[in-house]
Design a protein around this motif. Structure first.
Motif, PDB file in Angstrom:
ATOM      1  N   ILE A   1       3.723   8.930  -2.620  1.00 44.69           N
ATOM      2  CA  ILE A   1       4.426   9.707  -1.594  1.00 44.69           C
ATOM      3  C   ILE A   1       5.677  10.273  -2.254  1.00 44.69           C
ATOM      4  CG2 ILE A   1       5.513   9.637   0.676  1.00 44.69           C
ATOM      5  CD1 ILE A   1       3.935   7.073   1.225  1.00 44.69           C
ATOM      6  N   GLY A   2       5.613  11.468  -2.675  1.00 46.27           N
ATOM      7  CA  GLY A   2       6.776  12.075  -3.337  1.00 46.27           C
ATOM      8  C   GLY A   2       6.982  11.493  -4.717  1.00 46.27           C
ATOM      9  N   SER A   3       8.175  11.659  -5.221  1.00 44.27           N
ATOM     10  CA  SER A   3       8.460  11.238  -6.584  1.00 44.27           C
ATOM     11  C   SER A   3       8.923   9.791  -6.685  1.00 44.27           C
ATOM     12  CB  SER A   3       9.531  12.153  -7.186  1.00 44.27           C
ATOM     13  OG  SER A   3      10.717  12.046  -6.416  1.00 44.27           O
ATOM     14  N   ASP A   4       9.577   9.270  -5.655  1.00 45.58           N
ATOM     15  CA  ASP A   4      10.122   7.916  -5.748  1.00 45.58           C
ATOM     16  C   ASP A   4       9.914   7.144  -4.453  1.00 45.58           C
ATOM     17  OD1 ASP A   4      11.368   5.754  -6.859  1.00 45.58           O
ATOM     18  OD2 ASP A   4      13.398   6.498  -6.520  1.00 45.58           O
ATOM     19  N   PRO A   5       8.720   6.531  -4.267  1.00 42.64           N
ATOM     20  CA  PRO A   5       8.440   5.838  -3.007  1.00 42.64           C
ATOM     21  C   PRO A   5       9.016   4.417  -2.924  1.00 42.64           C
ATOM     22  CG  PRO A   5       6.536   5.704  -4.400  1.00 42.64           C
ATOM     23  CD  PRO A   5       7.559   6.555  -5.126  1.00 42.64           C
ATOM     24  N   TRP A   6       9.569   3.885  -4.014  1.00 44.83           N
ATOM     25  CA  TRP A   6       9.945   2.476  -4.026  1.00 44.83           C
ATOM     26  C   TRP A   6      11.134   2.151  -3.139  1.00 44.83           C
ATOM     27  CZ3 TRP A   6       6.578  -0.862  -5.283  1.00 44.83           C
ATOM     28  CH2 TRP A   6       5.549  -0.499  -6.137  1.00 44.83           C
ATOM     29  N   TRP A   7      11.968   3.118  -2.826  1.00 45.69           N
ATOM     30  CA  TRP A   7      13.086   2.791  -1.938  1.00 45.69           C
ATOM     31  C   TRP A   7      12.580   2.478  -0.536  1.00 45.69           C
ATOM     32  CZ3 TRP A   7      14.648   5.556   2.359  1.00 45.69           C
ATOM     33  CH2 TRP A   7      14.089   6.827   2.526  1.00 45.69           C
ATOM     34  N   TRP A   8      11.411   3.059  -0.154  1.00 41.05           N
ATOM     35  CA  TRP A   8      10.801   2.736   1.135  1.00 41.05           C
ATOM     36  C   TRP A   8      10.385   1.261   1.165  1.00 41.05           C
ATOM     37  CZ3 TRP A   8      10.650   5.434   5.503  1.00 41.05           C
ATOM     38  CH2 TRP A   8      10.890   6.805   5.431  1.00 41.05           C
ATOM     39  N   VAL A   9       9.863   0.788   0.059  1.00 37.53           N
ATOM     40  CA  VAL A   9       9.436  -0.604  -0.019  1.00 37.53           C
ATOM     41  C   VAL A   9      10.632  -1.527   0.215  1.00 37.53           C
ATOM     42  CG1 VAL A   9       8.471  -2.371  -1.541  1.00 37.53           C
ATOM     43  CG2 VAL A   9       7.501  -0.074  -1.530  1.00 37.53           C
TER      44      VAL A   9
ATOM     45  N   ALA B   1       0.836  -1.209   0.000  1.00 42.13           N
ATOM     46  CA  ALA B   1       0.000   0.000   0.000  1.00 42.13           C
ATOM     47  C   ALA B   1       0.866   1.252   0.000  1.00 42.13           C
ATOM     48  CB  ALA B   1      -0.918  -0.008   1.219  1.00 42.13           C
ATOM     49  N   MET B   2       1.953   1.219   0.751  1.00 44.76           N
ATOM     50  CA  MET B   2       2.851   2.370   0.793  1.00 44.76           C
ATOM     51  C   MET B   2       3.543   2.563  -0.555  1.00 44.76           C
ATOM     52  SD  MET B   2       5.616   3.177   3.752  1.00 44.76           S
ATOM     53  CE  MET B   2       6.641   1.823   3.302  1.00 44.76           C
ATOM     54  N   GLY B   3       3.890   1.449  -1.194  1.00 44.57           N
ATOM     55  CA  GLY B   3       4.543   1.541  -2.495  1.00 44.57           C
ATOM     56  C   GLY B   3       3.610   2.050  -3.584  1.00 44.57           C
ATOM     57  N   LEU B   4       2.331   1.712  -3.480  1.00 41.44           N
ATOM     58  CA  LEU B   4       1.361   2.137  -4.482  1.00 41.44           C
ATOM     59  C   LEU B   4       0.871   3.564  -4.259  1.00 41.44           C
ATOM     60  CD1 LEU B   4      -0.740  -1.124  -4.855  1.00 41.44           C
ATOM     61  CD2 LEU B   4       1.051  -0.249  -6.380  1.00 41.44           C
ATOM     62  N   ALA B   5       0.965   4.026  -3.025  1.00 40.88           N
ATOM     63  CA  ALA B   5       0.540   5.402  -2.734  1.00 40.88           C
ATOM     64  C   ALA B   5       1.566   6.365  -3.331  1.00 40.88           C
ATOM     65  CB  ALA B   5       0.436   5.608  -1.224  1.00 40.88           C
TER      66      ALA B   5
END
Length: 161
Positions: A39-47, A33-37
């Motif tokens: 959040i900024g320009s590049d959320p995938w590093w959070w994933v 869900a966090m990756g699909l939301a």
């Protein structure tokens, strides 16, 4: 004296596997869900970061569930998925219960205190139940085995004389 294993019962293992499955499902869902939301320009590093943290947490739980302790006449052998450690009875000063409280409740496990060095948690003794009879049984078995093993071993004065 025959060797004695201190391990989780099959029912305890199933319970910990169910708990692990629920936690993994929730964490994977939150990560996706966090990756699909947006959040900024590049959320995938959070994933990736959360995925690595989840893998470490899951490995720790699996390591605890499959850990076991072997009581022998020479000492204790602590076994987990990634390590084996032998501790002779002469190095062990005592066995104690350790309680840790966090937001999820109170966890209890058994630890050995050594004459030198840091205390070691015994694999196969973790529980969340308050007043757990199984943990008490394991504690008594370790204490009895330790007292028998140290009584059967000759002291250095007896061996020399």
């Amino acid at each position: 004296m025959p060797d004695v294993w201190i391990v989780f019962s099959p029912a305890d293992r199933r319970r910990y596997w169910w708990r692990t499955g629920v936690v993994v499902t929730v964490l994977v869902g939150a990560t996706v869900a966090m990756g699909l939301a947006e959040i900024g320009s590049d959320p995938w590093w959070w994933v990736g970061v959360f995925g690595i943290l989840y893998l470490v947490a899951i490995f720790d739980l699996v390591n605890r569930v499959y850990g076991r302790t072997l009581l022998t006449s020479a000492g204790m052998e602590l076994r987990t998925l990634v390590s084996r450690r032998r501790v002779p009875w002469s190095e062990i000063a005592g066995v104690e219960e350790r309680r840790r409280t966090n937001r999820n409740g109170t966890w209890t496990d058994l630890r050995i205190t050594r004459h030198r060095g840091r205390p070691l948690a015994l694999p196969g003794t973790l529980t969340k139940r308050r007043g757990d009879a199984e943990l008490d049984r394991k504690h008594v078995a370790i204490q009895e085995y330790r007292s028998r093993a140290t009584a059967a071993a000759p002291t250095s004065a007896q061996a020399a004389g």
